[in-house]
Write a protein that holds these residues in place. Structure first.
Motif, PDB file in Angstrom:
ATOM      1  N   ASP A   8      -7.857  -4.541  -2.776  1.00 15.63           N
ATOM      2  CA  ASP A   8      -7.843  -3.297  -2.161  1.00 15.63           C
ATOM      3  C   ASP A   8      -7.687  -3.637  -0.884  1.00 15.63           C
ATOM      4  O   ASP A   8      -7.399  -2.699  -0.001  1.00 15.63           O
ATOM      5  CB  ASP A   8      -9.247  -2.517  -2.255  1.00 15.63           C
ATOM      6  CG  ASP A   8      -9.366  -1.875  -3.679  1.00 15.63           C
ATOM      7  OD1 ASP A   8      -8.522  -1.451  -4.334  1.00 15.63           O
ATOM      8  OD2 ASP A   8     -10.675  -1.882  -4.108  1.00 15.63           O
TER       9      ASP A   8
ATOM     10  N   ASN B  42      -5.906  -0.094   1.119  1.00 13.62           N
ATOM     11  CA  ASN B  42      -5.619   1.088  -0.007  1.00 13.62           C
ATOM     12  C   ASN B  42      -6.263   2.234   0.742  1.00 13.62           C
ATOM     13  O   ASN B  42      -7.383   2.398   1.084  1.00 13.62           O
ATOM     14  CB  ASN B  42      -5.897   0.819  -1.315  1.00 13.62           C
ATOM     15  CG  ASN B  42      -5.574   1.901  -2.405  1.00 13.62           C
ATOM     16  OD1 ASN B  42      -6.117   2.835  -2.384  1.00 13.62           O
ATOM     17  ND2 ASN B  42      -4.498   1.328  -3.136  1.00 13.62           N
TER      18      ASN B  42
ATOM     19  N   THR C 185       5.284   5.132 -11.541  1.00 15.73           N
ATOM     20  CA  THR C 185       4.011   4.765 -12.384  1.00 15.73           C
ATOM     21  C   THR C 185       2.922   4.903 -11.331  1.00 15.73           C
ATOM     22  O   THR C 185       3.057   5.239 -10.129  1.00 15.73           O
ATOM     23  CB  THR C 185       3.944   3.003 -12.554  1.00 15.73           C
ATOM     24  OG1 THR C 185       4.068   2.228 -11.308  1.00 15.73           O
ATOM     25  CG2 THR C 185       5.676   2.938 -13.390  1.00 15.73           C
TER      26      THR C 185
ATOM     27  N   ALA D  84       0.038   3.024 -11.053  1.00 18.70           N
ATOM     28  CA  ALA D  84      -0.042   1.777 -10.193  1.00 18.70           C
ATOM     29  C   ALA D  84       0.967   1.644  -9.031  1.00 18.70           C
ATOM     30  O   ALA D  84       0.482   1.360  -8.001  1.00 18.70           O
ATOM     31  CB  ALA D  84      -0.001   0.449 -11.093  1.00 18.70           C
TER      32      ALA D  84
ATOM     33  N   ARG E 253      -0.291   4.015  -6.386  1.00 17.17           N
ATOM     34  CA  ARG E 253      -1.438   3.678  -5.636  1.00 17.17           C
ATOM     35  C   ARG E 253      -1.166   2.724  -4.685  1.00 17.17           C
ATOM     36  O   ARG E 253      -1.882   2.846  -3.716  1.00 17.17           O
ATOM     37  CB  ARG E 253      -2.431   3.171  -6.772  1.00 17.17           C
ATOM     38  CG  ARG E 253      -3.713   2.675  -6.303  1.00 17.17           C
ATOM     39  CD  ARG E 253      -4.548   2.392  -7.496  1.00 17.17           C
ATOM     40  NE  ARG E 253      -6.157   1.903  -7.000  1.00 17.17           N
ATOM     41  CZ  ARG E 253      -6.259   0.643  -6.471  1.00 17.17           C
ATOM     42  NH1 ARG E 253      -5.439  -0.169  -6.264  1.00 17.17           N
ATOM     43  NH2 ARG E 253      -7.481   0.580  -5.941  1.00 17.17           N
ATOM     44  N   ALA E 254      -0.410   1.845  -5.160  1.00 15.68           N
ATOM     45  CA  ALA E 254       0.130   0.697  -3.951  1.00 15.68           C
ATOM     46  C   ALA E 254       0.964   1.292  -2.999  1.00 15.68           C
ATOM     47  O   ALA E 254       0.625   0.803  -1.771  1.00 15.68           O
ATOM     48  CB  ALA E 254       0.939  -0.464  -4.793  1.00 15.68           C
TER      49      ALA E 254
END
Length: 275
Positions: free
Chosen positions: A118, A133, A227, A229, A232-233
């Motif tokens: 994170d 994040n 995606t 993930a 989120r990144a």
């Protein structure tokens, strides 16, 4: 009675047409040759002096410009802490490196977040990047900080406050459109999140004159937005801590081009968000 066929009179002067054309072309040829052979001595001398001046100038650069990931290693003299020189030339004050101190303090304080992915630390001799994040700081689609953000940013501010290095806070989002009344696009959302972090760092003791906020929206992805993930990144906030003092608003004295050099080196190194 048969009519007499009229015989056409043969023109014996047709060669005059070809001859006239030939003379005209020959005349034009000699005119062109004469104009080429006439040199304007004044213009020729100016051109000659200019070329001689260009090729006889002394070499401006002694060392080659660093390209790629090879960054200059003699940056200790441009230390962000601004170590003062005494009368005999010896450095006064602390000899520690502020970027190394900040990195070590961040690793010690947030080892659990770093291990969980994170929080990421990146950098080199010119800057460090503290990447958070967005889920640690903000609810989805909002720039109002969560309860956990206050404690987290207060600890980061405590680490950064003793140093004079500039801190640029950069906000990023994924590519999912947002059309709220407060944030019509991801530009506004990313900029608002960066500004919120700046305000909270200032409240935590970081000099506001060292801080800046910028929003990149969805246009600086580091992962695939197709995606979960990857999205989120891409939803992140980056604190860029520079080694160089930010002197852009001071009178230019012909010294080091600290901020511009830092940005160019960051682009050449290819680390962090692409620019």
């Amino acid at each position: 009675m048969r009519r007499r066929q009229h015989q056409e009179h043969e023109n014996h002067e047709r060669w005059l047409v070809s001859y006239a054309d030939f003379i005209t072309l020959l005349f034009a040829f000699f005119v062109v040759m004469y104009s080429i052979s006439s040199v304007n001595e004044g213009k020729y001398k100016v051109l000659s002096d200019t070329l001689v001046g260009v090729f006889n100038q002394p070499q401006r650069a002694i060392d080659p410009i660093p390209i790629g990931e090879n960054l200059p290693r003699n940056v200790s003299q441009l230390d962000g802490a601004g170590a003062a020189e005494s009368a005999d030339g010896s450095a006064a004050g602390s000899s520690s490196d502020p970027l190394q101190d900040i990195t070590a303090a961040m690793q010690a304080a947030f080892g659990d977040l770093i291990e969980a992915g994170d929080l990421e630390l990146r950098g080199n001799e010119l800057w460090i990047e503290i990447e958070l994040n967005s889920g640690l700081l903000f609810p989805s689609g909002d720039a109002l900080p969560s309860d956990a953000a206050f404690g987290l940013l207060d600890r980061i501010a405590g680490i950064l406050a003793p140093y004079q290095n500039p801190v640029h806070v950069e906000g990023f989002t994924d590519n999912i459109p947002i059309r709220s009344r407060a944030y019509p696009t991801n530009w506004e959302l990313s900029a608002a999140r960066a500004a919120t972090v700046v305000r909270m760092l200032a409240n935590g003791g970081v000099d506001p004159g060292r801080l800046a906020a910028v929003g990149y929206g969805e246009f600086r992805p580091v992962a695939d937005n197709t995606t979960v993930a990857g999205r989120r990144a891409n939803r992140r906030v980056v604190l860029l801590v520079s080694r160089f003092l930010d002197n852009r608003h001071q009178a230019f004295t012909g010294g080091d081009q600290n901020v511009d050099d830092m940005r160019r080196a960051r682009n050449q190194a290819g680390t962090g968000p692409a620019e």
